[in-house]
Design a protein around this motif. Structure first.
Motif, PDB file in Angstrom:
ATOM      1  N   PHE A 149       0.850  -1.192   0.000  1.00 48.51           N
ATOM      2  CA  PHE A 149       0.000   0.000   0.000  1.00 48.51           C
ATOM      3  C   PHE A 149       0.885   1.243   0.000  1.00 48.51           C
ATOM      4  O   PHE A 149       1.999   1.230   0.518  1.00 48.51           O
ATOM      5  CB  PHE A 149      -0.888   0.036   1.241  1.00 48.51           C
ATOM      6  CG  PHE A 149      -1.896  -1.071   1.314  1.00 48.51           C
ATOM      7  CD1 PHE A 149      -3.124  -0.958   0.693  1.00 48.51           C
ATOM      8  CD2 PHE A 149      -1.603  -2.236   2.015  1.00 48.51           C
ATOM      9  CE1 PHE A 149      -4.039  -1.993   0.760  1.00 48.51           C
ATOM     10  CE2 PHE A 149      -2.514  -3.273   2.089  1.00 48.51           C
ATOM     11  CZ  PHE A 149      -3.745  -3.153   1.449  1.00 48.51           C
ATOM     12  N   ILE A 150       0.349   2.307  -0.563  1.00 46.20           N
ATOM     13  CA  ILE A 150       0.978   3.617  -0.427  1.00 46.20           C
ATOM     14  C   ILE A 150      -0.079   4.561   0.127  1.00 46.20           C
ATOM     15  O   ILE A 150      -1.234   4.555  -0.330  1.00 46.20           O
ATOM     16  CB  ILE A 150       1.553   4.143  -1.761  1.00 46.20           C
ATOM     17  CG1 ILE A 150       2.299   5.473  -1.524  1.00 46.20           C
ATOM     18  CG2 ILE A 150       0.486   4.280  -2.842  1.00 46.20           C
ATOM     19  CD1 ILE A 150       3.178   5.890  -2.681  1.00 46.20           C
ATOM     20  N   ALA A 151       0.285   5.310   1.153  1.00 48.30           N
ATOM     21  CA  ALA A 151      -0.643   6.235   1.798  1.00 48.30           C
ATOM     22  C   ALA A 151      -0.204   7.663   1.505  1.00 48.30           C
ATOM     23  O   ALA A 151       0.989   7.985   1.583  1.00 48.30           O
ATOM     24  CB  ALA A 151      -0.669   5.993   3.311  1.00 48.30           C
ATOM     25  N   VAL A 152      -1.169   8.511   1.155  1.00 45.62           N
ATOM     26  CA  VAL A 152      -0.874   9.919   0.870  1.00 45.62           C
ATOM     27  C   VAL A 152      -1.783  10.814   1.703  1.00 45.62           C
ATOM     28  O   VAL A 152      -2.885  10.414   2.104  1.00 45.62           O
ATOM     29  CB  VAL A 152      -1.045  10.249  -0.633  1.00 45.62           C
ATOM     30  CG1 VAL A 152      -0.028   9.499  -1.462  1.00 45.62           C
ATOM     31  CG2 VAL A 152      -2.449   9.924  -1.118  1.00 45.62           C
ATOM     32  N   LYS A 153      -1.331  12.013   1.943  1.00 45.01           N
ATOM     33  CA  LYS A 153      -2.109  12.976   2.724  1.00 45.01           C
ATOM     34  C   LYS A 153      -3.317  13.461   1.927  1.00 45.01           C
ATOM     35  O   LYS A 153      -3.488  13.142   0.744  1.00 45.01           O
ATOM     36  CB  LYS A 153      -1.224  14.159   3.121  1.00 45.01           C
ATOM     37  CG  LYS A 153      -0.138  13.805   4.123  1.00 45.01           C
ATOM     38  CD  LYS A 153       0.639  15.056   4.531  1.00 45.01           C
ATOM     39  CE  LYS A 153       1.714  14.719   5.575  1.00 45.01           C
ATOM     40  NZ  LYS A 153       2.481  15.912   5.985  1.00 45.01           N
ATOM     41  N   GLY A 154      -4.106  14.293   2.573  1.00 45.97           N
ATOM     42  CA  GLY A 154      -5.307  14.828   1.949  1.00 45.97           C
ATOM     43  C   GLY A 154      -5.045  15.677   0.727  1.00 45.97           C
ATOM     44  O   GLY A 154      -5.964  15.900  -0.077  1.00 45.97           O
ATOM     45  N   ASP A 155      -3.802  16.150   0.556  1.00 47.59           N
ATOM     46  CA  ASP A 155      -3.482  16.910  -0.656  1.00 47.59           C
ATOM     47  C   ASP A 155      -3.326  15.995  -1.864  1.00 47.59           C
ATOM     48  O   ASP A 155      -3.120  16.455  -2.990  1.00 47.59           O
ATOM     49  CB  ASP A 155      -2.218  17.755  -0.466  1.00 47.59           C
ATOM     50  CG  ASP A 155      -0.971  16.910  -0.194  1.00 47.59           C
ATOM     51  OD1 ASP A 155      -1.046  15.661  -0.231  1.00 47.59           O
ATOM     52  OD2 ASP A 155       0.102  17.509   0.050  1.00 47.59           O
ATOM     53  N   LEU A 156      -3.414  14.669  -1.608  1.00 42.41           N
ATOM     54  CA  LEU A 156      -3.310  13.635  -2.651  1.00 42.41           C
ATOM     55  C   LEU A 156      -1.983  13.700  -3.391  1.00 42.41           C
ATOM     56  O   LEU A 156      -1.890  13.319  -4.559  1.00 42.41           O
ATOM     57  CB  LEU A 156      -4.483  13.755  -3.643  1.00 42.41           C
ATOM     58  CG  LEU A 156      -5.878  13.712  -2.989  1.00 42.41           C
ATOM     59  CD1 LEU A 156      -6.958  13.875  -4.048  1.00 42.41           C
ATOM     60  CD2 LEU A 156      -6.068  12.429  -2.208  1.00 42.41           C
ATOM     61  N   ASN A 157      -0.957  14.132  -2.684  1.00 42.14           N
ATOM     62  CA  ASN A 157       0.368  14.270  -3.291  1.00 42.14           C
ATOM     63  C   ASN A 157       1.489  13.874  -2.339  1.00 42.14           C
ATOM     64  O   ASN A 157       2.440  13.204  -2.742  1.00 42.14           O
ATOM     65  CB  ASN A 157       0.570  15.707  -3.766  1.00 42.14           C
ATOM     66  CG  ASN A 157       1.806  15.861  -4.630  1.00 42.14           C
ATOM     67  OD1 ASN A 157       2.243  14.916  -5.297  1.00 42.14           O
ATOM     68  ND2 ASN A 157       2.382  17.054  -4.633  1.00 42.14           N
ATOM     69  N   THR A 158       1.386  14.262  -1.088  1.00 39.16           N
ATOM     70  CA  THR A 158       2.453  14.017  -0.121  1.00 39.16           C
ATOM     71  C   THR A 158       2.337  12.629   0.482  1.00 39.16           C
ATOM     72  O   THR A 158       1.296  12.264   1.026  1.00 39.16           O
ATOM     73  CB  THR A 158       2.429  15.064   1.002  1.00 39.16           C
ATOM     74  OG1 THR A 158       2.455  16.377   0.432  1.00 39.16           O
ATOM     75  CG2 THR A 158       3.620  14.893   1.923  1.00 39.16           C
ATOM     76  N   VAL A 159       3.419  11.869   0.401  1.00 38.31           N
ATOM     77  CA  VAL A 159       3.415  10.489   0.888  1.00 38.31           C
ATOM     78  C   VAL A 159       3.473  10.444   2.418  1.00 38.31           C
ATOM     79  O   VAL A 159       4.282  11.126   3.043  1.00 38.31           O
ATOM     80  CB  VAL A 159       4.611   9.704   0.308  1.00 38.31           C
ATOM     81  CG1 VAL A 159       4.644   8.271   0.873  1.00 38.31           C
ATOM     82  CG2 VAL A 159       4.529   9.651  -1.222  1.00 38.31           C
ATOM     83  N   VAL A 160       2.596   9.628   2.995  1.00 35.23           N
ATOM     84  CA  VAL A 160       2.618   9.365   4.435  1.00 35.23           C
ATOM     85  C   VAL A 160       3.485   8.146   4.716  1.00 35.23           C
ATOM     86  O   VAL A 160       4.253   8.107   5.673  1.00 35.23           O
ATOM     87  CB  VAL A 160       1.194   9.124   4.969  1.00 35.23           C
ATOM     88  CG1 VAL A 160       1.230   8.740   6.448  1.00 35.23           C
ATOM     89  CG2 VAL A 160       0.331  10.351   4.749  1.00 35.23           C
ATOM     90  N   GLY A 161       3.364   7.138   3.861  1.00 33.20           N
ATOM     91  CA  GLY A 161       4.154   5.921   4.031  1.00 33.20           C
ATOM     92  C   GLY A 161       3.929   4.977   2.866  1.00 33.20           C
ATOM     93  O   GLY A 161       2.960   5.096   2.122  1.00 33.20           O
ATOM     94  N   MET A 162       4.851   4.025   2.722  1.00 36.23           N
ATOM     95  CA  MET A 162       4.728   3.021   1.676  1.00 36.23           C
ATOM     96  C   MET A 162       5.372   1.733   2.162  1.00 36.23           C
ATOM     97  O   MET A 162       6.415   1.755   2.821  1.00 36.23           O
ATOM     98  CB  MET A 162       5.429   3.494   0.399  1.00 36.23           C
ATOM     99  CG  MET A 162       4.901   2.848  -0.890  1.00 36.23           C
ATOM    100  SD  MET A 162       5.515   1.187  -1.236  1.00 36.23           S
ATOM    101  CE  MET A 162       7.169   1.552  -1.818  1.00 36.23           C
ATOM    102  N   GLY A 163       4.738   0.607   1.885  1.00 35.09           N
ATOM    103  CA  GLY A 163       5.312  -0.653   2.323  1.00 35.09           C
ATOM    104  C   GLY A 163       4.562  -1.835   1.752  1.00 35.09           C
ATOM    105  O   GLY A 163       3.504  -1.689   1.137  1.00 35.09           O
ATOM    106  N   PHE A 164       5.122  -3.020   1.974  1.00 39.52           N
ATOM    107  CA  PHE A 164       4.546  -4.249   1.432  1.00 39.52           C
ATOM    108  C   PHE A 164       4.214  -5.217   2.564  1.00 39.52           C
ATOM    109  O   PHE A 164       4.961  -5.351   3.524  1.00 39.52           O
ATOM    110  CB  PHE A 164       5.534  -4.898   0.463  1.00 39.52           C
ATOM    111  CG  PHE A 164       5.851  -4.020  -0.722  1.00 39.52           C
ATOM    112  CD1 PHE A 164       4.983  -3.939  -1.794  1.00 39.52           C
ATOM    113  CD2 PHE A 164       7.010  -3.251  -0.744  1.00 39.52           C
ATOM    114  CE1 PHE A 164       5.259  -3.120  -2.876  1.00 39.52           C
ATOM    115  CE2 PHE A 164       7.300  -2.425  -1.816  1.00 39.52           C
ATOM    116  CZ  PHE A 164       6.418  -2.358  -2.889  1.00 39.52           C
TER     117      PHE A 164
END
Length: 262
Positions: free
Chosen positions: A155-170
Protein backbone atom coordinates in the motif's frame (compact mmCIF):
# COMPACT_ATOMS: atom_id res chain seq x y z
CA UNK A 1 2.14 -69.49 -0.06
CA UNK A 2 -1.52 -68.60 0.67
CA UNK A 3 -0.53 -67.57 4.21
CA UNK A 4 2.07 -65.16 2.78
CA UNK A 5 -0.51 -63.70 0.41
CA UNK A 6 -2.94 -63.22 3.31
CA UNK A 7 -0.25 -61.45 5.32
CA UNK A 8 0.63 -59.16 2.42
CA UNK A 9 -3.03 -58.37 1.76
CA UNK A 10 -3.62 -57.65 5.46
CA UNK A 11 -0.60 -55.34 5.56
CA UNK A 12 -1.77 -53.43 2.49
CA UNK A 13 -5.29 -53.15 3.89
CA UNK A 14 -4.02 -51.76 7.20
CA UNK A 15 -1.74 -49.30 5.38
CA UNK A 16 -4.63 -48.19 3.18
CA UNK A 17 -6.89 -47.66 6.20
CA UNK A 18 -4.21 -45.70 8.02
CA UNK A 19 -3.70 -43.47 4.95
CA UNK A 20 -7.45 -42.97 4.63
CA UNK A 21 -7.88 -42.02 8.28
CA UNK A 22 -4.91 -39.63 8.11
CA UNK A 23 -6.31 -38.04 4.94
CA UNK A 24 -9.65 -37.47 6.63
CA UNK A 25 -7.94 -35.84 9.62
CA UNK A 26 -5.75 -33.62 7.44
CA UNK A 27 -8.67 -32.57 5.24
CA UNK A 28 -10.81 -31.91 8.30
CA UNK A 29 -8.08 -29.81 9.91
CA UNK A 30 -7.60 -27.81 6.71
CA UNK A 31 -11.33 -27.06 6.48
CA UNK A 32 -11.59 -26.22 10.18
CA UNK A 33 -8.55 -23.91 10.13
CA UNK A 34 -9.40 -22.09 6.89
CA UNK A 35 -11.56 -19.38 8.55
CA UNK A 36 -8.77 -18.71 11.04
CA UNK A 37 -6.20 -18.47 8.25
CA UNK A 38 -8.39 -16.07 6.28
CA UNK A 39 -8.95 -13.95 9.39
CA UNK A 40 -5.20 -13.86 10.13
CA UNK A 41 -4.39 -12.77 6.56
CA UNK A 42 -6.95 -9.99 6.81
CA UNK A 43 -5.55 -8.96 10.18
CA UNK A 44 -2.00 -8.79 8.78
CA UNK A 45 -3.22 -6.63 5.91
CA UNK A 46 -5.09 -4.30 8.25
CA UNK A 47 -2.05 -4.04 10.52
CA UNK A 48 0.08 -3.10 7.48
CA UNK A 49 -2.44 -0.47 6.35
CA UNK A 50 -2.47 1.15 9.78
CA UNK A 51 1.33 1.14 10.02
CA UNK A 52 1.80 2.55 6.50
CA UNK A 53 -0.77 5.26 7.20
CA UNK A 54 1.06 6.19 10.41
CA UNK A 55 -1.88 5.14 12.57
CA UNK A 56 -0.37 2.19 14.40
CA UNK A 57 2.60 -0.15 14.68
CA UNK A 58 3.28 -3.89 14.17
CA UNK A 59 3.19 -4.55 17.91
CA UNK A 60 -0.53 -3.82 18.22
CA UNK A 61 -2.71 -6.68 19.42
CA UNK A 62 -5.37 -8.20 17.19
CA UNK A 63 -8.11 -6.49 19.17
CA UNK A 64 -6.38 -3.10 18.89
CA UNK A 65 -5.96 -3.51 15.13
CA UNK A 66 -9.63 -4.41 14.63
CA UNK A 67 -10.91 -1.60 16.85
CA UNK A 68 -8.68 1.06 15.31
CA UNK A 69 -9.34 -0.10 11.77
CA UNK A 70 -13.10 -0.18 12.32
CA UNK A 71 -13.22 3.20 13.98
CA UNK A 72 -10.75 5.09 11.80
CA UNK A 73 -10.66 3.78 8.25
CA UNK A 74 -13.41 3.42 5.65
CA UNK A 75 -13.13 0.97 2.75
CA UNK A 76 -14.47 2.33 -0.54
CA UNK A 77 -14.84 0.79 -3.97
CA UNK A 78 -13.31 2.52 -6.98
CA UNK A 79 -14.17 1.86 -10.62
CA UNK A 80 -10.77 2.04 -12.30
CA UNK A 81 -12.37 2.61 -15.71
CA UNK A 82 -14.30 5.71 -14.68
CA UNK A 83 -11.93 6.83 -11.95
CA UNK A 84 -14.84 7.30 -9.55
CA UNK A 85 -16.29 5.71 -6.45
CA UNK A 86 -18.74 2.91 -7.14
CA UNK A 87 -21.42 0.97 -5.29
CA UNK A 88 -21.30 -1.97 -7.72
CA UNK A 89 -19.72 -4.22 -5.06
CA UNK A 90 -19.41 -4.28 -1.29
CA UNK A 91 -15.97 -2.74 -0.64
CA UNK A 92 -15.59 -4.65 2.64
CA UNK A 93 -16.05 -8.11 1.16
CA UNK A 94 -14.88 -7.50 -2.41
CA UNK A 95 -11.51 -9.10 -3.21
CA UNK A 96 -9.67 -7.23 -6.00
CA UNK A 97 -7.00 -9.94 -6.28
CA UNK A 98 -9.61 -12.63 -6.80
CA UNK A 99 -11.42 -10.38 -9.26
CA UNK A 100 -8.21 -9.93 -11.26
CA UNK A 101 -8.41 -13.63 -12.15
CA UNK A 102 -12.03 -13.44 -13.26
CA UNK A 103 -12.42 -12.60 -16.99
CA UNK A 104 -15.78 -10.95 -16.21
CA UNK A 105 -14.23 -8.58 -13.68
CA UNK A 106 -10.80 -7.96 -15.21
CA UNK A 107 -8.93 -7.43 -18.44
CA UNK A 108 -5.65 -8.65 -19.93
CA UNK A 109 -2.71 -6.25 -19.90
CA UNK A 110 -0.21 -6.45 -22.75
CA UNK A 111 3.12 -4.92 -23.67
CA UNK A 112 3.92 -1.50 -22.27
CA UNK A 113 0.55 -1.35 -20.51
CA UNK A 114 1.79 -4.02 -18.12
CA UNK A 115 4.91 -2.37 -16.71
CA UNK A 116 4.03 -3.80 -13.27
CA UNK A 117 4.01 -7.37 -14.62
CA UNK A 118 0.60 -8.26 -13.18
CA UNK A 119 -0.83 -9.70 -16.46
CA UNK A 120 -4.47 -9.00 -15.57
CA UNK A 121 -6.06 -5.96 -13.95
CA UNK A 122 -9.33 -5.88 -12.05
CA UNK A 123 -11.95 -3.30 -13.01
CA UNK A 124 -12.79 -2.45 -9.40
CA UNK A 125 -10.43 -1.96 -6.48
CA UNK A 126 -10.81 -1.17 -2.79
CA UNK A 127 -9.15 1.93 -1.38
CA UNK A 128 -9.04 3.01 2.26
CA UNK A 129 -9.88 6.51 3.44
CA UNK A 130 -9.32 8.35 6.71
CA UNK A 131 -11.64 11.33 6.95
CA UNK A 132 -11.64 14.30 9.29
CA UNK A 133 -14.46 16.82 9.34
CA UNK A 134 -15.86 15.37 6.14
CA UNK A 135 -12.60 15.76 4.23
CA UNK A 136 -10.04 13.19 3.11
CA UNK A 137 -7.20 13.25 5.61
CA UNK A 138 -5.34 10.18 4.32
CA UNK A 139 -5.88 8.02 1.24
CA UNK A 140 -4.42 4.50 1.18
CA UNK A 141 -4.07 2.82 -2.21
CA UNK A 142 -3.26 -0.85 -2.86
CA UNK A 143 -0.30 -1.48 -5.16
CA UNK A 144 1.29 -4.62 -6.53
CA UNK A 145 3.82 -5.63 -9.14
CA UNK A 146 6.59 -8.05 -9.99
CA UNK A 147 10.05 -7.61 -8.51
CA UNK A 148 12.88 -10.09 -9.10
CA UNK A 149 11.39 -13.34 -7.78
CA UNK A 150 7.87 -12.50 -6.77
CA UNK A 151 4.89 -10.21 -6.91
CA UNK A 152 5.03 -7.59 -4.16
CA UNK A 153 1.73 -6.63 -2.52
CA UNK A 154 1.50 -3.42 -0.56
CA UNK A 155 0.00 0.00 0.00
CA UNK A 156 0.98 3.62 -0.43
CA UNK A 157 -0.64 6.24 1.80
CA UNK A 158 -0.87 9.92 0.87
CA UNK A 159 -2.11 12.98 2.72
CA UNK A 160 -5.31 14.83 1.95
CA UNK A 161 -3.48 16.91 -0.66
CA UNK A 162 -3.31 13.64 -2.65
CA UNK A 163 0.37 14.27 -3.29
CA UNK A 164 2.45 14.02 -0.12
CA UNK A 165 3.42 10.49 0.89
CA UNK A 166 2.62 9.37 4.43
CA UNK A 167 4.15 5.92 4.03
CA UNK A 168 4.73 3.02 1.68
CA UNK A 169 5.31 -0.65 2.32
CA UNK A 170 4.55 -4.25 1.43
CA UNK A 171 2.69 -6.89 3.41
CA UNK A 172 3.60 -9.84 1.17
CA UNK A 173 6.44 -10.71 -1.19
CA UNK A 174 9.05 -13.38 -1.86
CA UNK A 175 12.15 -11.29 -2.57
CA UNK A 176 15.62 -12.37 -1.42
CA UNK A 177 16.34 -11.62 2.27
CA UNK A 178 19.12 -9.06 2.60
CA UNK A 179 18.70 -7.89 -1.02
CA UNK A 180 15.25 -7.29 -2.51
CA UNK A 181 13.82 -8.24 0.87
CA UNK A 182 15.18 -4.91 2.13
CA UNK A 183 11.87 -3.39 1.05
CA UNK A 184 10.93 -4.36 4.62
CA UNK A 185 13.86 -2.47 6.13
CA UNK A 186 12.54 0.38 8.34
CA UNK A 187 15.42 2.57 7.16
CA UNK A 188 14.37 2.21 3.52
CA UNK A 189 10.68 2.66 4.31
CA UNK A 190 11.62 5.71 6.35
CA UNK A 191 12.65 7.53 3.17
CA UNK A 192 9.08 7.70 1.89
CA UNK A 193 7.22 10.04 4.27
CA UNK A 194 7.26 13.59 2.93
CA UNK A 195 8.06 12.66 -0.67
CA UNK A 196 5.66 13.99 -3.29
CA UNK A 197 4.14 12.00 -6.13
CA UNK A 198 3.47 14.75 -8.66
CA UNK A 199 5.40 17.79 -9.86
CA UNK A 200 4.04 21.34 -10.07
CA UNK A 201 2.45 20.57 -13.45
CA UNK A 202 0.58 17.58 -12.04
CA UNK A 203 2.80 15.07 -13.83
CA UNK A 204 3.69 11.85 -12.01
CA UNK A 205 7.26 12.34 -10.84
CA UNK A 206 7.92 9.88 -8.01
CA UNK A 207 10.81 7.52 -8.77
CA UNK A 208 13.36 5.19 -7.26
CA UNK A 209 16.89 6.12 -8.29
CA UNK A 210 20.11 4.16 -8.34
CA UNK A 211 23.31 5.60 -6.94
CA UNK A 212 21.94 8.04 -4.39
CA UNK A 213 19.87 11.21 -4.45
CA UNK A 214 21.28 14.66 -5.15
CA UNK A 215 19.81 16.63 -2.27
CA UNK A 216 20.32 19.87 -4.21
CA UNK A 217 18.26 18.70 -7.15
CA UNK A 218 14.66 19.92 -7.40
CA UNK A 219 13.75 16.32 -8.22
CA UNK A 220 14.96 15.10 -4.82
CA UNK A 221 11.54 15.66 -3.25
CA UNK A 222 10.15 12.99 -5.59
CA UNK A 223 13.01 10.50 -5.29
CA UNK A 224 13.87 7.54 -3.06
CA UNK A 225 17.21 5.70 -3.00
CA UNK A 226 17.15 2.29 -4.64
CA UNK A 227 17.85 -0.88 -2.66
CA UNK A 228 21.57 -1.69 -2.49
CA UNK A 229 22.36 -4.83 -4.49
CA UNK A 230 18.76 -5.25 -5.62
CA UNK A 231 18.49 -3.36 -8.88
CA UNK A 232 15.69 -5.49 -10.33
CA UNK A 233 13.56 -5.34 -7.20
CA UNK A 234 14.05 -1.55 -7.07
CA UNK A 235 13.03 -1.31 -10.71
CA UNK A 236 10.01 -3.47 -9.99
CA UNK A 237 8.88 -1.17 -7.19
CA UNK A 238 9.42 1.85 -9.43
CA UNK A 239 7.36 0.23 -12.19
CA UNK A 240 4.49 -0.79 -9.94
CA UNK A 241 4.21 2.73 -8.54
CA UNK A 242 4.22 4.24 -12.02
CA UNK A 243 1.52 1.80 -13.06
CA UNK A 244 -0.84 2.18 -10.12
CA UNK A 245 -0.41 5.95 -9.82
CA UNK A 246 -0.60 6.44 -13.59
CA UNK A 247 -3.40 6.58 -16.14
CA UNK A 248 -3.98 2.82 -16.15
CA UNK A 249 -4.24 2.71 -12.37
CA UNK A 250 -5.48 5.24 -9.82
CA UNK A 251 -4.32 8.31 -11.76
CA UNK A 252 -7.80 9.25 -13.08
CA UNK A 253 -9.36 8.56 -9.67
CA UNK A 254 -6.84 10.83 -7.92
CA UNK A 255 -7.54 13.58 -10.47
CA UNK A 256 -11.30 13.24 -10.00
CA UNK A 257 -10.99 13.18 -6.22
CA UNK A 258 -8.83 16.30 -6.29
CA UNK A 259 -11.45 18.03 -8.47
CA UNK A 260 -14.28 16.90 -6.21
CA UNK A 261 -15.76 14.74 -8.96
CA UNK A 262 -15.05 11.23 -7.62
Amino acid sequence: MSSQKESTARTLTVALLVCLVCSVFVAGAAVALKPTQVDNRLLDKQRSILAIAGLGDPSMSSAQVKDMFKGTISAKLVDLQSGKFSDAKDPVTFDPLKASKDPKLSSVLKGSDDIAGIKRQERFSTVYVVEKEGQVDTLILPVRGYGLWSTLYGFIAVKGDLNTVVGMGFYQHGETPGLGGEVDNPKWKGQWPGKTLFDEDGKLAVEIVKGGIDAQSPKAVHQVDGLAGATLTSKGVDNLLKFWLGQNGFGPFIANLRAGEA
